[in-house]
Design a protein around this motif. Structure first.
Motif, short mmCIF file in Angstrom:
data_model
loop_
_atom_site.label_atom_id
_atom_site.label_comp_id
_atom_site.label_asym_id
_atom_site.label_seq_id
_atom_site.Cartn_x
_atom_site.Cartn_y
_atom_site.Cartn_z
N ARG A 141 15.14 -63.72 -1.09
CA ARG A 141 14.01 -64.40 -1.73
C ARG A 141 14.30 -65.89 -1.94
O ARG A 141 13.45 -66.74 -1.69
CB ARG A 141 13.68 -63.74 -3.08
CG ARG A 141 12.46 -64.34 -3.77
CD ARG A 141 12.17 -63.64 -5.09
NE ARG A 141 11.85 -62.23 -4.88
CZ ARG A 141 10.66 -61.78 -4.50
NH1 ARG A 141 9.67 -62.64 -4.27
NH2 ARG A 141 10.46 -60.49 -4.34
N TRP A 181 14.01 -67.74 1.38
CA TRP A 181 12.63 -67.80 1.87
C TRP A 181 11.77 -68.75 1.05
O TRP A 181 10.92 -69.46 1.59
CB TRP A 181 12.03 -66.40 1.88
CG TRP A 181 10.80 -66.25 2.74
CD1 TRP A 181 9.57 -65.83 2.33
CD2 TRP A 181 10.70 -66.50 4.14
NE1 TRP A 181 8.71 -65.79 3.39
CE2 TRP A 181 9.37 -66.21 4.53
CE3 TRP A 181 11.60 -66.93 5.11
CZ2 TRP A 181 8.91 -66.34 5.84
CZ3 TRP A 181 11.16 -67.07 6.42
CH2 TRP A 181 9.82 -66.79 6.77
N GLU A 182 12.03 -68.79 -0.26
CA GLU A 182 11.19 -69.62 -1.13
C GLU A 182 11.74 -71.04 -1.30
O GLU A 182 10.97 -71.98 -1.48
CB GLU A 182 11.07 -68.96 -2.51
CG GLU A 182 10.30 -67.64 -2.46
CD GLU A 182 10.16 -67.01 -3.83
OE1 GLU A 182 10.79 -67.50 -4.80
OE2 GLU A 182 9.43 -65.99 -3.93
N HIS A 205 10.79 -63.93 11.36
CA HIS A 205 11.10 -62.69 10.64
C HIS A 205 10.26 -62.56 9.37
O HIS A 205 10.58 -61.75 8.49
CB HIS A 205 12.59 -62.64 10.27
CG HIS A 205 13.49 -62.45 11.45
ND1 HIS A 205 14.87 -62.57 11.38
CD2 HIS A 205 13.22 -62.15 12.75
CE1 HIS A 205 15.40 -62.35 12.57
NE2 HIS A 205 14.42 -62.09 13.41
N ALA A 206 9.19 -63.33 9.26
CA ALA A 206 8.40 -63.35 8.03
C ALA A 206 7.91 -61.96 7.65
O ALA A 206 7.96 -61.58 6.47
CB ALA A 206 7.21 -64.31 8.19
N HIS A 207 7.42 -61.18 8.61
CA HIS A 207 6.88 -59.85 8.28
C HIS A 207 7.96 -58.95 7.70
O HIS A 207 7.71 -58.18 6.77
CB HIS A 207 6.26 -59.21 9.54
CG HIS A 207 7.27 -58.87 10.60
ND1 HIS A 207 7.89 -59.83 11.38
CD2 HIS A 207 7.79 -57.68 10.99
CE1 HIS A 207 8.74 -59.24 12.22
NE2 HIS A 207 8.69 -57.95 11.99
N ILE A 236 10.77 -59.92 6.10
CA ILE A 236 11.17 -60.45 4.79
C ILE A 236 10.16 -60.07 3.72
O ILE A 236 10.51 -59.54 2.65
CB ILE A 236 11.34 -61.97 4.87
CG1 ILE A 236 12.46 -62.31 5.85
CG2 ILE A 236 11.60 -62.58 3.50
CD1 ILE A 236 12.37 -63.72 6.42
N GLU A 237 8.89 -60.33 4.01
CA GLU A 237 7.85 -60.10 3.01
C GLU A 237 7.69 -58.62 2.70
O GLU A 237 7.43 -58.24 1.56
CB GLU A 237 6.56 -60.74 3.49
CG GLU A 237 6.64 -62.27 3.48
CD GLU A 237 5.55 -62.95 4.28
OE1 GLU A 237 4.64 -62.25 4.76
OE2 GLU A 237 5.61 -64.19 4.42
N GLU A 238 7.88 -57.77 3.70
CA GLU A 238 7.82 -56.33 3.45
C GLU A 238 9.03 -55.86 2.65
O GLU A 238 8.89 -55.12 1.67
CB GLU A 238 7.75 -55.56 4.78
CG GLU A 238 7.95 -54.05 4.67
CD GLU A 238 6.89 -53.36 3.81
OE1 GLU A 238 7.21 -52.30 3.23
OE2 GLU A 238 5.76 -53.88 3.72
N GLN A 239 10.22 -56.29 3.04
CA GLN A 239 11.42 -55.81 2.36
C GLN A 239 11.45 -56.25 0.90
O GLN A 239 11.94 -55.51 0.04
CB GLN A 239 12.68 -56.28 3.10
CG GLN A 239 13.94 -55.57 2.61
CD GLN A 239 15.10 -55.74 3.55
OE1 GLN A 239 14.99 -56.41 4.58
NE2 GLN A 239 16.23 -55.15 3.21
N LEU A 240 10.93 -57.43 0.62
CA LEU A 240 10.95 -57.92 -0.76
C LEU A 240 9.98 -57.18 -1.67
O LEU A 240 10.03 -57.36 -2.90
CB LEU A 240 10.67 -59.43 -0.78
CG LEU A 240 11.80 -60.31 -0.26
CD1 LEU A 240 11.39 -61.77 -0.24
CD2 LEU A 240 13.07 -60.12 -1.10
N THR A 241 9.12 -56.33 -1.12
CA THR A 241 8.26 -55.49 -1.96
C THR A 241 8.95 -54.19 -2.34
O THR A 241 8.45 -53.44 -3.18
CB THR A 241 6.94 -55.14 -1.23
OG1 THR A 241 7.22 -54.27 -0.12
CG2 THR A 241 6.23 -56.39 -0.75
#
Length: 322
Positions: A29, A32-33, A270-272, A274-279
């Motif tokens: 996170r 990415w942020e 790899h955005a998809h 990252i965003e999925e795993q962080l949920t």
């Protein structure tokens, strides 16, 4: 939420933040942020931070095996066993269904021959044609070659140099852990400057140092470059596995894995993932059992490793940057 049994009270509910996997997710996170967006060798682009540390307790069989997506730990284990052979050709991996190194020789083949061959077709030829694999499947003197056969040279009477006996760093460290546990020189190094240009990929997980405290064996790994989404889950498992094997061979108890990253990054494509795993929230605490102690660290087989209590969430696929 994780549940921990107390010997004297009802089960205590712990916040998910107490799960060791949360430090990996927090790192993902943060990059990415807050990471700096940068151009990179692959042309894909990354978000990157400079320097970080993760720590994992390996006591009781615990392993840093991610649960927020499936990590194919047997694939990573087969790769580690391949490193320990000193082999540098992908064919033994391909024949075991391990495909993590395929893209590099395929790219080299297409670049050098101009043949428009798919990756699948190339790998089929590697598997079926030993001579083709000998010519096109080699990665150069990567990881295992440096670990167990670091080249030496000697000066001859005629003024020329010749190749001397290779140095088996792994065997030396096992021996030094047994005979001189307090040494500060229990090091396996992959960064051979003289041979970097011959490697398909210079070593990312480059320097391993082992440290004995009491009867516990700790491992410190410095990784110069780290793809956090795809590479780091394998790197953490492999470093912990090597530590467990070293401990098994030297009669020590597993201590702590300290992982240190240099250029720690996420690829923009790899955005998809990252965003999925962080949920997702970590679940469970997988442990590794080593069922057999072979004569040397070079004699383990895939059947010697069993993981218990691993119920991960589904895998999330993403392309490898070459």
């Amino acid at each position: 939420m994780a549940t921990l049994e107390s010997p004297t009270t009802l089960p205590i509910t712990l916040p998910a933040a107490d799960h060791p996997e949360q430090q990996y997710l927090a790192l993902m996170r943060d990059i990415w942020e807050n990471g700096s967006q940068r151009a990179d060798r692959t042309g894909i682009g990354t978000r990157s931070i400079a320097g970080t540390v993760l720590r994992y307790d390996l006591g009781g069989g615990a392993m840093p095996l991610l649960t927020t997506k499936r990590v194919y730990w047997k694939t990573a284990t087969r790769e580690m066993l391949w490193f320990l052979t000193g082999d540098t050709n992908i064919r033994p991996l391909v024949l075991q269904g391990v495909n993590i190194w395929n893209e590099w020789p395929h790219a080299a083949y297409v670049r050098e021959t101009g043949e428009d061959i798919t990756l699948d077709a190339f790998i089929h030829r590697i598997a079926e044609d030993e001579a083709f694999a000998l010519r096109w499947g080699d990665l150069g003197p990567v990881y295992g070659k440096q670990w167990v056969d670091w080249p030496t040279y000697r000066y001859r009477a005629d003024g020329l140099y010749e190749r001397g006996p290779g140095i088996n760093q792994v065997a030396q460290v096992v021996d030094s852990l047994k005979t001189n546990p307090g040494s500060r020189r229990h090091i396996i190094e992959g960064w051979n400057v003289a041979e970097l240009d011959r490697m398909a990929l210079p070593p990312c997980h480059k320097t391993y140092q082992f440290h004995v405290a009491g009867n516990k064996l700790n491992c410190l790994l410095y990784q110069r470059s780290c793809d956090v989404a795809l590479g780091l889950p394998f790197n953490l498992w492999s470093a912990a596995l090597l530590t467990r094997m070293m401990a098994d061979q030297t009669g020590l108890e597993p201590g702590e894995l300290v992982w240190m990253g240099g250029d720690v990054h996420l690829y923009l494509n790899h955005a998809h993932l990252i965003e999925e795993q962080l949920t997702r929230q970590p679940q469970g605490h997988p442990v590794l059992e080593i069922t057999r102690k072979p004569e040397t660290i070079f004699d383990y087989r895939i059947e010697d490793f069993v993981v218990h209590d691993y119920a991960p969430m589904p895998p999330i696929k993403a392309p490898v940057a070459v």
